[in-house]
Design a protein around this motif. Structure first.
Motif, PDB file in Angstrom:
ATOM      1  N   MET A  45       0.835  -1.204   0.000  1.00 17.90           N
ATOM      2  CA  MET A  45       0.000   0.000   0.000  1.00 17.90           C
ATOM      3  C   MET A  45       0.870   1.253   0.000  1.00 17.90           C
ATOM      4  N   VAL A  46       1.853   1.306   0.895  1.00 17.50           N
ATOM      5  CA  VAL A  46       2.705   2.483   1.000  1.00 17.50           C
ATOM      6  C   VAL A  46       3.512   2.671  -0.277  1.00 17.50           C
ATOM      7  N   THR A  47       3.980   1.581  -0.869  1.00 14.91           N
ATOM      8  CA  THR A  47       4.724   1.650  -2.126  1.00 14.91           C
ATOM      9  C   THR A  47       3.866   2.256  -3.234  1.00 14.91           C
ATOM     10  N   GLU A  48       2.564   1.991  -3.193  1.00 15.25           N
ATOM     11  CA  GLU A  48       1.628   2.516  -4.188  1.00 15.25           C
ATOM     12  C   GLU A  48       1.035   3.865  -3.774  1.00 15.25           C
ATOM     13  N   ASN A  49       1.625   4.498  -2.749  1.00 13.71           N
ATOM     14  CA  ASN A  49       1.175   5.801  -2.246  1.00 13.71           C
ATOM     15  C   ASN A  49      -0.248   5.784  -1.714  1.00 13.71           C
ATOM     16  N   VAL A  50      -0.634   4.703  -1.080  1.00 17.69           N
ATOM     17  CA  VAL A  50      -1.919   4.603  -0.397  1.00 17.69           C
ATOM     18  C   VAL A  50      -1.628   4.713   1.087  1.00 17.69           C
ATOM     19  N   PHE A  51      -2.078   5.804   1.701  1.00 21.54           N
ATOM     20  CA  PHE A  51      -1.755   6.058   3.095  1.00 21.54           C
ATOM     21  C   PHE A  51      -2.963   6.014   4.024  1.00 21.54           C
ATOM     22  N   LEU A  52      -4.145   5.724   3.492  1.00 21.82           N
ATOM     23  CA  LEU A  52      -5.321   5.537   4.327  1.00 21.82           C
ATOM     24  C   LEU A  52      -5.539   4.052   4.517  1.00 21.82           C
ATOM     25  N   VAL A  53      -5.743   3.643   5.752  1.00 19.74           N
ATOM     26  CA  VAL A  53      -5.879   2.232   6.068  1.00 19.74           C
ATOM     27  C   VAL A  53      -7.092   2.046   6.983  1.00 19.74           C
ATOM     28  N   PRO A  54      -7.908   1.009   6.729  1.00 21.35           N
ATOM     29  CA  PRO A  54      -9.048   0.748   7.616  1.00 21.35           C
ATOM     30  C   PRO A  54      -8.579   0.200   8.957  1.00 21.35           C
ATOM     31  N   VAL A  55      -9.197   0.715  10.036  1.00 19.85           N
ATOM     32  CA  VAL A  55      -8.805   0.364  11.399  1.00 19.85           C
ATOM     33  C   VAL A  55     -10.056   0.062  12.214  1.00 19.85           C
ATOM     34  N   ASP A  56      -9.976  -0.961  13.049  1.00 16.89           N
ATOM     35  CA  ASP A  56     -11.031  -1.229  14.015  1.00 16.89           C
ATOM     36  C   ASP A  56     -10.769  -0.286  15.190  1.00 16.89           C
ATOM     37  N   SER A  57     -11.656   0.669  15.414  1.00 13.88           N
ATOM     38  CA  SER A  57     -11.404   1.710  16.408  1.00 13.88           C
ATOM     39  C   SER A  57     -11.472   1.219  17.855  1.00 13.88           C
ATOM     40  N   HIS A  58     -12.092   0.064  18.096  1.00 15.64           N
ATOM     41  CA  HIS A  58     -12.152  -0.462  19.460  1.00 15.64           C
ATOM     42  C   HIS A  58     -10.909  -1.265  19.821  1.00 15.64           C
ATOM     43  N   THR A  59     -10.403  -2.041  18.871  1.00 20.40           N
ATOM     44  CA  THR A  59      -9.234  -2.877  19.153  1.00 20.40           C
ATOM     45  C   THR A  59      -7.937  -2.284  18.616  1.00 20.40           C
ATOM     46  N   ASN A  60      -8.033  -1.213  17.815  1.00 22.01           N
ATOM     47  CA  ASN A  60      -6.879  -0.586  17.161  1.00 22.01           C
ATOM     48  C   ASN A  60      -6.102  -1.582  16.314  1.00 22.01           C
ATOM     49  N   GLU A  61      -6.821  -2.463  15.624  1.00 24.28           N
ATOM     50  CA  GLU A  61      -6.199  -3.414  14.702  1.00 24.28           C
ATOM     51  C   GLU A  61      -6.473  -2.988  13.274  1.00 24.28           C
ATOM     52  N   LEU A  62      -5.512  -3.257  12.408  1.00 23.52           N
ATOM     53  CA  LEU A  62      -5.696  -2.980  10.988  1.00 23.52           C
ATOM     54  C   LEU A  62      -6.647  -4.001  10.385  1.00 23.52           C
ATOM     55  N   ILE A  63      -7.442  -3.561   9.428  1.00 26.32           N
ATOM     56  CA  ILE A  63      -8.353  -4.457   8.721  1.00 26.32           C
ATOM     57  C   ILE A  63      -7.869  -4.494   7.265  1.00 26.32           C
ATOM     58  N   LEU A  64      -6.961  -5.420   6.977  1.00 25.31           N
ATOM     59  CA  LEU A  64      -6.353  -5.449   5.647  1.00 25.31           C
ATOM     60  C   LEU A  64      -6.685  -6.700   4.846  1.00 25.31           C
ATOM     61  N   ASN A  65      -6.832  -7.820   5.495  1.00 22.71           N
ATOM     62  CA  ASN A  65      -7.056  -9.073   4.781  1.00 22.71           C
ATOM     63  C   ASN A  65      -8.467  -9.570   5.051  1.00 22.71           C
ATOM     64  N   MET A  66      -9.287  -9.611   4.000  1.00 27.41           N
ATOM     65  CA  MET A  66     -10.635 -10.139   4.159  1.00 27.41           C
ATOM     66  C   MET A  66     -11.045 -10.815   2.854  1.00 27.41           C
ATOM     67  N   ASP A  67     -11.935 -11.773   2.969  1.00 31.75           N
ATOM     68  CA  ASP A  67     -12.365 -12.490   1.773  1.00 31.75           C
ATOM     69  C   ASP A  67     -13.353 -11.642   0.970  1.00 31.75           C
ATOM     70  N   GLU A  68     -13.591 -12.042  -0.259  1.00 31.70           N
ATOM     71  CA  GLU A  68     -14.419 -11.241  -1.164  1.00 31.70           C
ATOM     72  C   GLU A  68     -15.863 -11.126  -0.690  1.00 31.70           C
ATOM     73  N   ALA A  69     -16.413 -12.182  -0.110  1.00 34.58           N
ATOM     74  CA  ALA A  69     -17.803 -12.129   0.383  1.00 34.58           C
ATOM     75  C   ALA A  69     -17.942 -11.091   1.488  1.00 34.58           C
ATOM     76  N   THR A  70     -16.983 -11.039   2.393  1.00 29.27           N
ATOM     77  CA  THR A  70     -17.003 -10.055   3.470  1.00 29.27           C
ATOM     78  C   THR A  70     -16.835  -8.651   2.899  1.00 29.27           C
ATOM     79  N   MET A  71     -15.977  -8.513   1.906  1.00 26.26           N
ATOM     80  CA  MET A  71     -15.751  -7.220   1.263  1.00 26.26           C
ATOM     81  C   MET A  71     -17.035  -6.703   0.624  1.00 26.26           C
ATOM     82  N   ARG A  72     -17.746  -7.583  -0.067  1.00 26.94           N
ATOM     83  CA  ARG A  72     -18.990  -7.172  -0.721  1.00 26.94           C
ATOM     84  C   ARG A  72     -20.076  -6.823   0.292  1.00 26.94           C
TER      85      ARG A  72
END
Length: 94
Positions: A45-72
């Protein structure tokens, strides 16, 4: 499965280290320890100049890997006819 519900927010990547990343979330800087599975995705992401990342605000964990069904489910706008093909390459010879 409501992955994002009310916990979803976007964070701004400020600094990436070997083991962690510094992210600004709602005006507050937080340090997130990187999981092995997230490290490659984040570096790409950073290499491609993407600096916004989804975060779970309660656990402060990154949300980066999810399957396509969850994404949809989380982003139903992906199915809008107006957006189909929006990310495809186009020819500049117009």
């Amino acid at each position: 499965m409501a992955v994002f519900s009310h916990n979803y927010t976007l964070g701004l990547i400020k600094e990436v280290g070997e083991e962690d990343v510094l992210i600004s979330v709602n005006g507050e800087d937080i340090e997130v320890v990187l999981k092995e599975t997230d490290r490659e995705v984040l570096l790409h992401m950073v290499t491609e100049n993407v600096f916004l990342v989804p975060v779970d605000s309660h656990t402060n964990e990154l949300i980066l890997n999810m399957d396509e069904a969850t994404m949809r489910e989380a982003f139903p706008e992906m199915e809008l006819a107006e957006l189909l093909g929006a990310a495809e390459e186009f020819d500049d010879e117009a």
